[in-house]
Design an enzyme around this catalytic site. Sequence first.
Site, PDB file in Angstrom:
ATOM      1  N   HIS A   1      53.969  27.943 -11.118  1.00 25.99           N
ATOM      2  CA  HIS A   1      54.833  29.036 -11.901  1.00 25.99           C
ATOM      3  C   HIS A   1      56.239  28.942 -11.294  1.00 25.99           C
ATOM      4  O   HIS A   1      56.465  28.453 -10.118  1.00 25.99           O
ATOM      5  CB  HIS A   1      54.098  30.492 -11.337  1.00 25.99           C
ATOM      6  CG  HIS A   1      53.044  31.009 -11.811  1.00 25.99           C
ATOM      7  ND1 HIS A   1      52.831  31.451 -13.308  1.00 25.99           N
ATOM      8  CD2 HIS A   1      51.753  31.005 -11.420  1.00 25.99           C
ATOM      9  CE1 HIS A   1      51.428  31.540 -13.321  1.00 25.99           C
ATOM     10  NE2 HIS A   1      50.998  31.234 -12.360  1.00 25.99           N
TER      11      HIS A   1
ATOM     12  N   LEU B   1      44.906  34.183  -7.683  1.00 27.43           N
ATOM     13  CA  LEU B   1      43.558  34.823  -8.013  1.00 27.43           C
ATOM     14  C   LEU B   1      42.591  34.000  -8.085  1.00 27.43           C
ATOM     15  O   LEU B   1      42.489  32.937  -8.456  1.00 27.43           O
ATOM     16  CB  LEU B   1      43.620  35.725  -9.326  1.00 27.43           C
ATOM     17  CG  LEU B   1      44.561  36.950  -9.276  1.00 27.43           C
ATOM     18  CD1 LEU B   1      44.752  37.539 -10.585  1.00 27.43           C
ATOM     19  CD2 LEU B   1      43.857  38.336  -8.500  1.00 27.43           C
TER      20      LEU B   1
ATOM     21  N   HIS C   1      39.319  21.308 -10.479  1.00 28.86           N
ATOM     22  CA  HIS C   1      39.989  22.726 -10.905  1.00 28.86           C
ATOM     23  C   HIS C   1      41.665  22.397 -10.814  1.00 28.86           C
ATOM     24  O   HIS C   1      42.220  22.756  -9.894  1.00 28.86           O
ATOM     25  CB  HIS C   1      39.621  23.841 -10.392  1.00 28.86           C
ATOM     26  CG  HIS C   1      39.859  25.188 -10.706  1.00 28.86           C
ATOM     27  ND1 HIS C   1      39.099  26.160 -11.150  1.00 28.86           N
ATOM     28  CD2 HIS C   1      41.347  25.326 -11.279  1.00 28.86           C
ATOM     29  CE1 HIS C   1      39.671  27.110 -11.666  1.00 28.86           C
ATOM     30  NE2 HIS C   1      41.105  26.917 -11.925  1.00 28.86           N
TER      31      HIS C   1
ATOM     32  N   HIS D   1      36.666  28.444  -7.513  1.00 30.13           N
ATOM     33  CA  HIS D   1      37.560  29.092  -6.582  1.00 30.13           C
ATOM     34  C   HIS D   1      37.049  30.212  -5.796  1.00 30.13           C
ATOM     35  O   HIS D   1      37.446  31.255  -5.761  1.00 30.13           O
ATOM     36  CB  HIS D   1      38.977  29.313  -6.985  1.00 30.13           C
ATOM     37  CG  HIS D   1      39.039  30.051  -8.308  1.00 30.13           C
ATOM     38  ND1 HIS D   1      38.133  31.193  -8.511  1.00 30.13           N
ATOM     39  CD2 HIS D   1      39.768  29.782  -9.542  1.00 30.13           C
ATOM     40  CE1 HIS D   1      38.583  31.514  -9.883  1.00 30.13           C
ATOM     41  NE2 HIS D   1      39.451  30.661 -10.440  1.00 30.13           N
TER      42      HIS D   1
ATOM     43  N   ASN E   1      44.033  27.285 -20.169  1.00 33.04           N
ATOM     44  CA  ASN E   1      44.806  28.440 -20.162  1.00 33.04           C
ATOM     45  C   ASN E   1      46.123  28.327 -20.523  1.00 33.04           C
ATOM     46  O   ASN E   1      46.993  28.901 -19.804  1.00 33.04           O
ATOM     47  CB  ASN E   1      44.454  29.633 -19.041  1.00 33.04           C
ATOM     48  CG  ASN E   1      45.071  28.936 -17.733  1.00 33.04           C
ATOM     49  OD1 ASN E   1      44.935  27.722 -17.368  1.00 33.04           O
ATOM     50  ND2 ASN E   1      45.472  30.103 -16.751  1.00 33.04           N
TER      51      ASN E   1
ATOM     52  N   HIS F   1      35.398  31.884 -14.056  1.00 31.53           N
ATOM     53  CA  HIS F   1      36.504  32.557 -13.096  1.00 31.53           C
ATOM     54  C   HIS F   1      35.628  33.872 -12.661  1.00 31.53           C
ATOM     55  O   HIS F   1      35.581  34.799 -13.658  1.00 31.53           O
ATOM     56  CB  HIS F   1      37.625  33.041 -13.870  1.00 31.53           C
ATOM     57  CG  HIS F   1      38.654  33.855 -12.987  1.00 31.53           C
ATOM     58  ND1 HIS F   1      39.804  33.189 -12.579  1.00 31.53           N
ATOM     59  CD2 HIS F   1      38.518  35.078 -12.559  1.00 31.53           C
ATOM     60  CE1 HIS F   1      40.426  33.927 -11.789  1.00 31.53           C
ATOM     61  NE2 HIS F   1      39.718  35.111 -11.738  1.00 31.53           N
TER      62      HIS F   1
ATOM     63  N   ASP G   1      42.854  24.526  -7.780  1.00 37.02           N
ATOM     64  CA  ASP G   1      43.458  25.500  -8.484  1.00 37.02           C
ATOM     65  C   ASP G   1      44.973  25.468  -8.357  1.00 37.02           C
ATOM     66  O   ASP G   1      45.488  26.759  -8.510  1.00 37.02           O
ATOM     67  CB  ASP G   1      42.773  27.070  -8.078  1.00 37.02           C
ATOM     68  CG  ASP G   1      43.039  27.832  -9.238  1.00 37.02           C
ATOM     69  OD1 ASP G   1      43.452  27.548 -10.201  1.00 37.02           O
ATOM     70  OD2 ASP G   1      42.668  29.241  -8.796  1.00 37.02           O
TER      71      ASP G   1
ATOM     72  N   ALA H   1      50.247  35.246 -10.385  1.00 34.92           N
ATOM     73  CA  ALA H   1      49.311  34.842  -9.328  1.00 34.92           C
ATOM     74  C   ALA H   1      49.060  33.100  -9.317  1.00 34.92           C
ATOM     75  O   ALA H   1      49.101  32.547 -10.629  1.00 34.92           O
ATOM     76  CB  ALA H   1      47.704  35.341  -9.949  1.00 34.92           C
TER      77      ALA H   1
ATOM     78  N   HIS I   1      45.508  23.376 -12.971  1.00 35.22           N
ATOM     79  CA  HIS I   1      46.324  24.051 -14.241  1.00 35.22           C
ATOM     80  C   HIS I   1      47.605  22.865 -14.207  1.00 35.22           C
ATOM     81  O   HIS I   1      48.343  22.702 -13.093  1.00 35.22           O
ATOM     82  CB  HIS I   1      46.911  25.246 -13.731  1.00 35.22           C
ATOM     83  CG  HIS I   1      45.723  26.173 -13.657  1.00 35.22           C
ATOM     84  ND1 HIS I   1      45.169  26.884 -14.891  1.00 35.22           N
ATOM     85  CD2 HIS I   1      45.046  26.590 -12.501  1.00 35.22           C
ATOM     86  CE1 HIS I   1      44.307  27.576 -14.466  1.00 35.22           C
ATOM     87  NE2 HIS I   1      44.194  27.399 -13.081  1.00 35.22           N
ATOM     88  N   LEU I   2      47.773  22.236 -15.293  1.00 37.99           N
ATOM     89  CA  LEU I   2      48.974  21.318 -15.489  1.00 37.99           C
ATOM     90  C   LEU I   2      49.936  21.951 -16.552  1.00 37.99           C
ATOM     91  O   LEU I   2      50.926  21.381 -16.808  1.00 37.99           O
ATOM     92  CB  LEU I   2      48.465  19.929 -16.321  1.00 37.99           C
ATOM     93  CG  LEU I   2      47.712  19.018 -15.359  1.00 37.99           C
ATOM     94  CD1 LEU I   2      47.353  17.788 -16.201  1.00 37.99           C
ATOM     95  CD2 LEU I   2      48.606  18.655 -13.942  1.00 37.99           C
ATOM     96  N   ARG I   3      49.565  23.074 -16.901  1.00 35.00           N
ATOM     97  CA  ARG I   3      50.438  23.810 -17.895  1.00 35.00           C
ATOM     98  C   ARG I   3      50.782  22.977 -19.287  1.00 35.00           C
ATOM     99  O   ARG I   3      50.385  21.763 -19.440  1.00 35.00           O
ATOM    100  CB  ARG I   3      51.915  24.362 -17.418  1.00 35.00           C
ATOM    101  CG  ARG I   3      51.459  24.773 -16.011  1.00 35.00           C
ATOM    102  CD  ARG I   3      50.843  26.397 -16.265  1.00 35.00           C
ATOM    103  NE  ARG I   3      51.064  27.047 -15.208  1.00 35.00           N
ATOM    104  CZ  ARG I   3      49.779  27.962 -14.657  1.00 35.00           C
ATOM    105  NH1 ARG I   3      48.956  28.130 -15.383  1.00 35.00           N
ATOM    106  NH2 ARG I   3      50.053  28.717 -13.538  1.00 35.00           N
TER     107      ARG I   3
ATOM    108  N   LYS J   1      35.661  26.788 -19.995  1.00 34.51           N
ATOM    109  CA  LYS J   1      35.873  27.754 -18.891  1.00 34.51           C
ATOM    110  C   LYS J   1      35.890  29.270 -19.460  1.00 34.51           C
ATOM    111  O   LYS J   1      36.273  29.724 -20.573  1.00 34.51           O
ATOM    112  CB  LYS J   1      37.469  27.670 -18.525  1.00 34.51           C
ATOM    113  CG  LYS J   1      38.056  28.471 -17.608  1.00 34.51           C
ATOM    114  CD  LYS J   1      37.481  28.157 -16.192  1.00 34.51           C
ATOM    115  CE  LYS J   1      37.993  29.161 -15.308  1.00 34.51           C
ATOM    116  NZ  LYS J   1      39.274  28.974 -14.531  1.00 34.51           N
TER     117      LYS J   1
HETATM  118  O1  DOR Z   1      45.787  32.329  -9.106  1.00 35.47           O
HETATM  119  C1  DOR Z   1      45.581  32.140 -10.205  1.00 35.47           C
HETATM  120  N1  DOR Z   1      46.293  31.439 -11.111  1.00 35.47           N
HETATM  121  N2  DOR Z   1      44.057  31.998 -10.581  1.00 35.47           N
HETATM  122  C2  DOR Z   1      43.894  31.772 -11.602  1.00 35.47           C
HETATM  123  O2  DOR Z   1      42.667  32.200 -11.937  1.00 35.47           O
HETATM  124  C3  DOR Z   1      44.974  31.278 -12.930  1.00 35.47           C
HETATM  125  C4  DOR Z   1      45.949  30.444 -12.212  1.00 35.47           C
HETATM  126  C5  DOR Z   1      47.113  30.285 -13.241  1.00 35.47           C
HETATM  127  O3  DOR Z   1      46.823  29.922 -14.210  1.00 35.47           O
HETATM  128  O4  DOR Z   1      48.065  30.868 -12.915  1.00 35.47           O
HETATM  129 ZN    ZN Z   2      42.361  28.363 -12.122  1.00 37.52          ZN
END
Ligand code: DOR
Ligand code: ZN
Length: 353
Positions: free
Chosen positions: A259, A227, A21, A182, A49, A144, A255, A271, A23-25, A107
Amino acid sequence: MVYMTDSAPTTLTLTQPDDWHLHLRDGEALAAVADHTAQQFARAIVMPNLNPPVTNARMAADYRKAIMAVLPDDSAFEPLMTLYLTDNTRAADIEQAHESGMVKAVKFYPAGATTNSDAGVTDLKKTYPALHAMAACGMPLLVHGEVTDPDVDVFDREAVFIETVLKPLMDDIPELRIVLEHITTGHAVKLINQSGERLAATITAHHLLMNRNSLFKGGIRPHHYCLPVLKRETHRLALLDAIRSGHPRYFLGTDSAPHARENKESACGCAGMYTAHAAIELYATAFEQAGVLDKLEAFASLNGPDFYRLPRNTEQITLRRQDWQVPDNYPMGISTLIPLYAGEHLHWKLGTD
Ligand code: DOR
Ligand code: ZN
């Protein structure tokens, strides 16, 4: 897994882990973070996402190319791609994605649940044709697990989701394979322990290491906001019981969610915790605190591929007991990224040999 000594091991050698799990953006953030993960993990399930979200096999292929383009040419890292489920996802989208061989899962974000989830599902029933297609080809649904109803207390959203969304879904489509992502509560642990082989869960290092007091220690701590939000200590203890049990359907999913600093340290902060800089070290810390370093390898390296029906990795990694200081920040485009435990010391370090 090999220990140097029985009591307080000084090195830890394990099968190379995967991150189930992540997030690479895209853009500058992707370029800033991808190598942290590639340095540690053989593979990672890459969350879809983005803005706009990755909703079909063609977009997933483009995203995969963008990821490979920021990694060194000789990188052996394999991104495992996912689609973002929407009310409009068709069975044909699933079939094409499955045939591509590159998309490993889909997802499910309830609309509005978290970062870039506006295009998420508003009515799960609308997605049933797609979910039946997934059940037919064995593709897991990654969930999620939080309701978005503003009347539900933010700390109860996972428990309410399990009762009102997840259990009915499991009854409606018994063949659908599901990963509850998560997990943060004893309710989730109980459900995984009671369910059969079709349900698994990822657990983050931060939910193993911290409870909700960490959000308010000496003042508000935006870098500890994610989150699902950190929960009270009884729930963290339930997560520790889960990893102590050695149950095969718990596995590693960081996860890690980068940011930019200004978007976290804000009147309405985003988050997500960034943990990819020290992912396996953070898990080793949590497993050692729980007294079960011997359970780390199955959790980090074996249970995930077994659930996803992918081969286990054959390379090994070595962690050394070594004190090191986490950097205060990492550059990210014109901004910076604040990692979890910035400026603090960790006591495990991934070896370079
Ligand atoms: O804390 C989080 N950040 N929870 C998520 O479900 C998404 C993630 C994000 O993409 O920033
Ligand atoms: Zn996530």
